[in-house]
Design an enzyme around this catalytic site. Structure first.
Site, PDB file in Angstrom:
ATOM      1  N   GLY A  29      79.301  72.301  29.485  1.00 50.40           N
ATOM      2  CA  GLY A  29      79.351  71.900  28.090  1.00 50.40           C
ATOM      3  C   GLY A  29      80.795  71.657  27.694  1.00 50.40           C
ATOM      4  N   TYR A  30      80.973  71.076  26.539  1.00 49.73           N
ATOM      5  CA  TYR A  30      82.300  70.664  26.081  1.00 49.73           C
ATOM      6  C   TYR A  30      82.689  71.418  24.819  1.00 49.73           C
ATOM      7  CZ  TYR A  30      81.632  67.321  29.692  1.00 49.73           C
ATOM      8  OH  TYR A  30      81.415  66.768  30.925  1.00 49.73           O
ATOM      9  N   LEU A  31      83.979  71.771  24.749  1.00 46.60           N
ATOM     10  CA  LEU A  31      84.493  72.562  23.631  1.00 46.60           C
ATOM     11  C   LEU A  31      85.279  71.733  22.638  1.00 46.60           C
ATOM     12  CD1 LEU A  31      85.685  75.759  25.548  1.00 46.60           C
ATOM     13  CD2 LEU A  31      83.399  75.180  24.709  1.00 46.60           C
ATOM     14  N   VAL A  82      80.443  72.320  21.641  1.00 48.91           N
ATOM     15  CA  VAL A  82      80.157  71.381  20.545  1.00 48.91           C
ATOM     16  C   VAL A  82      79.162  70.315  20.981  1.00 48.91           C
ATOM     17  CG1 VAL A  82      82.371  71.766  19.414  1.00 48.91           C
ATOM     18  CG2 VAL A  82      82.157  69.927  21.104  1.00 48.91           C
TER      19      VAL A  82
END
Length: 156
Positions: A29-31, A82
């Site tokens: 996942g991406y932050l 996010v």
């Protein structure tokens, strides 16, 4: 300073499966939502990494990757991601002196199979396996961060 040089291709057929050397389940996942910088958390089997990537410049970009505890990665993905998570199984397939990474996507990206090859220079020669389809290195739809936000199942 780390630089990633990577070419990405669609995969055609199943001919690669009998050449698999290793396979691992990945969840990432991406932050961040910043177009210039990507901050990714990835759980790769029994390990986890935090990766920072700069904007692509052709087939290369800055990349810095650091090991982190799996428990920290799980918390970051659960609490700070996010984007929706990207799930895939990565297969390592040797061919003609290179090792290809083939990603068979699951979840919202099921049906998509991509082959990636990391190179040491942008003009490094390599032999194309029979199962290699069209190159998509410059097509942002196939960037993992974009697959998180615009999954393959939603493409027209």
């Amino acid at each position: 300073m780390g630089v990633e040089i990577e070419r990405k291709f669609l995969v055609v057929g199943e001919g690669w499966r009998d050449q698999v050397e290793d396979e691992t389940r990945l969840v990432q996942g991406y932050l961040t939502e910043d177009a210039r910088t990507t901050v990714r958390v990835r759980i790769h089997g029994e390990t986890a990494r935090l990766t920072l990537k700069g904007a692509s410049r052709g087939i290369s970009r800055l990349e810095f990757e650091y090991p982190i505890p799996v428990e920290d990665a799980e918390t970051l993905l659960r609490e700070l991601a996010v984007s929706p998570l990207v799930e895939k199984t990565r297969y390592r397939v040797p061919h003609a002196g290179h090792v290809w990474e083939l990603d068979v996507f699951a979840g919202a990206n099921a049906g998509l199979v991509l082959a990636e090859l990391e190179l040491t220079t942008v003009d490094e020669a390599f032999e194309r396996p029979d199962w290699l389809g069209a190159e998509v290195s410059d097509d942002p739809r196939y960037f993992n961060v974009n697959l998180a936000w615009h999954p393959y199942r939603d493409w027209p």
